[in-house]
Design a protein around this motif. Structure first.
Motif, mmCIF file in Angstrom:
data_model
loop_
_atom_site.group_PDB
_atom_site.id
_atom_site.type_symbol
_atom_site.label_atom_id
_atom_site.label_comp_id
_atom_site.label_asym_id
_atom_site.label_seq_id
_atom_site.Cartn_x
_atom_site.Cartn_y
_atom_site.Cartn_z
ATOM 1 N N UNK A 98 0.863 -1.198 0.000
ATOM 2 C CA UNK A 98 0.000 0.000 0.000
ATOM 3 C C UNK A 98 0.886 1.230 0.000
ATOM 4 N N UNK A 99 0.543 2.213 -0.804
ATOM 5 C CA UNK A 99 1.134 3.546 -0.629
ATOM 6 C C UNK A 99 -0.001 4.554 -0.739
ATOM 7 N N UNK A 100 0.256 5.749 -0.287
ATOM 8 C CA UNK A 100 -0.802 6.755 -0.244
ATOM 9 C C UNK A 100 -0.369 7.984 -1.034
ATOM 10 N N UNK A 101 -1.047 8.217 -2.155
ATOM 11 C CA UNK A 101 -0.798 9.385 -3.005
ATOM 12 C C UNK A 101 -2.103 9.759 -3.699
ATOM 13 N N UNK A 102 -2.385 11.040 -3.834
ATOM 14 C CA UNK A 102 -3.519 11.403 -4.691
ATOM 15 C C UNK A 102 -3.218 11.040 -6.147
ATOM 16 N N UNK A 103 -4.279 10.878 -6.926
ATOM 17 C CA UNK A 103 -4.116 10.402 -8.309
ATOM 18 C C UNK A 103 -3.074 11.237 -9.059
ATOM 19 N N UNK A 104 -3.128 12.542 -8.888
ATOM 20 C CA UNK A 104 -2.230 13.431 -9.656
ATOM 21 C C UNK A 104 -0.763 13.163 -9.357
ATOM 22 N N UNK A 105 -0.492 12.517 -8.224
ATOM 23 C CA UNK A 105 0.918 12.295 -7.836
ATOM 24 C C UNK A 105 1.372 10.843 -7.960
ATOM 25 N N UNK A 108 3.469 6.196 -12.784
ATOM 26 C CA UNK A 108 3.033 4.928 -13.410
ATOM 27 C C UNK A 108 3.682 3.697 -12.776
ATOM 28 N N UNK A 109 4.956 3.809 -12.391
ATOM 29 C CA UNK A 109 5.613 2.645 -11.774
ATOM 30 C C UNK A 109 4.976 2.270 -10.441
ATOM 31 N N UNK A 110 4.504 3.287 -9.709
ATOM 32 C CA UNK A 110 3.871 3.012 -8.415
ATOM 33 C C UNK A 110 2.504 2.353 -8.625
ATOM 34 N N UNK A 111 1.794 2.833 -9.638
ATOM 35 C CA UNK A 111 0.520 2.190 -10.007
ATOM 36 C C UNK A 111 0.776 0.710 -10.306
ATOM 37 N N UNK A 112 1.807 0.464 -11.129
ATOM 38 C CA UNK A 112 2.114 -0.923 -11.512
ATOM 39 C C UNK A 112 2.493 -1.766 -10.295
ATOM 40 N N UNK A 154 -9.764 8.562 -0.452
ATOM 41 C CA UNK A 154 -8.830 9.477 -1.095
ATOM 42 C C UNK A 154 -7.382 9.087 -0.828
ATOM 43 N N UNK A 155 -6.548 9.173 -1.847
ATOM 44 C CA UNK A 155 -5.128 8.864 -1.698
ATOM 45 C C UNK A 155 -4.802 7.402 -1.953
ATOM 46 N N UNK A 192 -6.686 -2.271 10.010
ATOM 47 C CA UNK A 192 -6.091 -3.234 10.937
ATOM 48 C C UNK A 192 -4.747 -2.681 11.419
ATOM 49 N N UNK A 193 -4.484 -2.858 12.700
ATOM 50 C CA UNK A 193 -3.291 -2.268 13.310
ATOM 51 C C UNK A 193 -2.034 -3.077 12.951
ATOM 52 N N UNK A 194 -1.513 -2.807 11.749
ATOM 53 C CA UNK A 194 -0.251 -3.403 11.289
ATOM 54 C C UNK A 194 0.598 -2.259 10.729
ATOM 55 N N UNK A 195 1.803 -2.598 10.281
ATOM 56 C CA UNK A 195 2.635 -1.554 9.659
ATOM 57 C C UNK A 195 1.875 -0.901 8.510
ATOM 58 N N UNK A 196 1.216 -1.729 7.691
ATOM 59 C CA UNK A 196 0.461 -1.170 6.567
ATOM 60 C C UNK A 196 -0.728 -0.351 7.049
ATOM 61 N N UNK A 197 -1.468 -0.892 8.012
ATOM 62 C CA UNK A 197 -2.674 -0.222 8.488
ATOM 63 C C UNK A 197 -2.384 1.164 9.041
ATOM 64 N N UNK A 198 -1.178 1.312 9.616
ATOM 65 C CA UNK A 198 -0.833 2.614 10.214
ATOM 66 C C UNK A 198 -0.732 3.719 9.171
ATOM 67 N N UNK A 199 -0.613 3.346 7.896
ATOM 68 C CA UNK A 199 -0.655 4.358 6.836
ATOM 69 C C UNK A 199 -1.988 5.087 6.804
ATOM 70 N N UNK A 200 -3.009 4.442 7.375
ATOM 71 C CA UNK A 200 -4.342 5.043 7.353
ATOM 72 C C UNK A 200 -4.594 6.008 8.515
ATOM 73 N N UNK A 201 -3.703 6.018 9.473
ATOM 74 C CA UNK A 201 -3.880 6.952 10.605
ATOM 75 C C UNK A 201 -2.511 7.409 11.070
#
Ligand code: NAP
Length: 254
Positions: A98-105, A108-112, A154-155, A192-201
């Motif tokens: 998971x990564x967090x970026x608005x569409x404009x940012x 293409x490599x991150x999308x892939x 969003x993001x 969920x409270x994991x390394x990834x989940x913490x990206x959400x808060x």
């Protein structure tokens, strides 16, 4: 003595060194499964720790390394598991990014990257095991998708699109292989409270907002997710396929 549920069964869990995948591996081993715990080689010490922990408590677990987005490596890993165990009963496609970026940012490599791991990885490991499952007329596949695959935030357009694809893949595959005795279902965790989940808060305020949006008023923990996986893997779920079950404390209701 009543045999444990997974006795004489074998499971392959991807992305199992930490977070939700680790909790799934621990639960399945406790149920009696021989567990092949996959992750990237950079997670070798975490996986060794998991293997030691499960072995110490009387379970069976072996580490298997591969990048699930690499077709050749996936085939080698699955072949190795089948040679070692003779059969695999359950596949849990859990590895994800998971990564967090608005569409404009989003580059293409991150999308892939989102699609390569979350979607193509799920497809590749599944495809590598399909012939085996079909040949045995038995098998269970549980894909760890996300509530983001049902309602995005969003993001996270690239992540949510990749998980929506996993949900749809689950449905179509279920139609294709139901008559071969194989069920395919998805679990959709909330936050969920994991390394990834913490990206959400990322701060106290966003944590408060997540909890407020959740009917149960709290985050989930990896242990909250494992029961749904164990259920889809069990005989109790023999007539259930193509479903995607939210495990989110009531953050969305469809
Ligand atoms: P996590 O803590 O980041 O763990 C994910 C694991 O997958 C890591 O060990 C990671 O290794 C591994 N991985 C990443 N790319 C891989 C690859 N190409 N091949 C093999 N393994 C790879 O994440 P988590 O929170 O436990 O998430 C597990 C699953 O649940 C994911 O599919 C995620 O999308 C889904 N999910 C999580 C949440 C949440 O809030 N946590 C919510 C909904 C859905 P590295 O660390 O070395 O990259």
């Amino acid at each position: 003595m009543i045999p444990r549920r997974g006795e004489n069964h074998t499971a392959l869990v991807t992305g199992a060194s930490r977070g939700i995948g680790r909790a799934i591996a621990e639960r399945l081993a406790a149920e009696g499964y021989r567990v092949f715990a996959n992750d990237l080689e950079r997670q070798a010490s975490e996986l060794a720790d998991l293997v030691a922990e499960i072995t110490k408590s009387g379970g069976r677990c072996e580490a298997v390394y591969c990048d699930v987005s690499n077709p050749r490596s996936v085939e080698d890993m699955v072949h190795g598991c089948l040679v070692a165990a003779g059969s695999i009963d359950l596949l849990v496609n859990n590895a994800g990014v998971l990564s967090v970026h608005p569409v404009a940012e989003i580059e293409p490599d991150e999308w892939d990257r989102m699609f390569d791991v979350n979607t193509k990885g799920t497809f590749l490991v599944t495809k590598a095991l399909l012939g085996h499952f079909r040949g045995r007329k038995a098998g269970r596949i549980v894909n760890i998708a996300s509530i983001g695959g049902k309602r995005g935030g969003p993001g996270q357009s690239h992540y949510c699109a990749s998980k929506a694809a996993v949900i749809n893949f689950t449905q179509v595959l279920a139609m294709e292989i139901a008559r071969d005795g194989v069920t395919v279902n998805a679990v959709c965790p909330g936050i969920i409270d994991t390394d990834m989940g913490r990206n959400n808060y990322r701060n106290e305020e966003s944590l408060r907002q997540v909890k407020e949006k959740t009917a149960m008023g709290r985050l989930g923990y990896p242990a909250d997710v494992v029961g749904a996986v164990a259920f889809f893997a069990s005989d109790d779920a023999a007539f259930i396929t193509g479903q995607s079950l939210n495990v989110d404390g009531g953050i969305i209701f469809h």
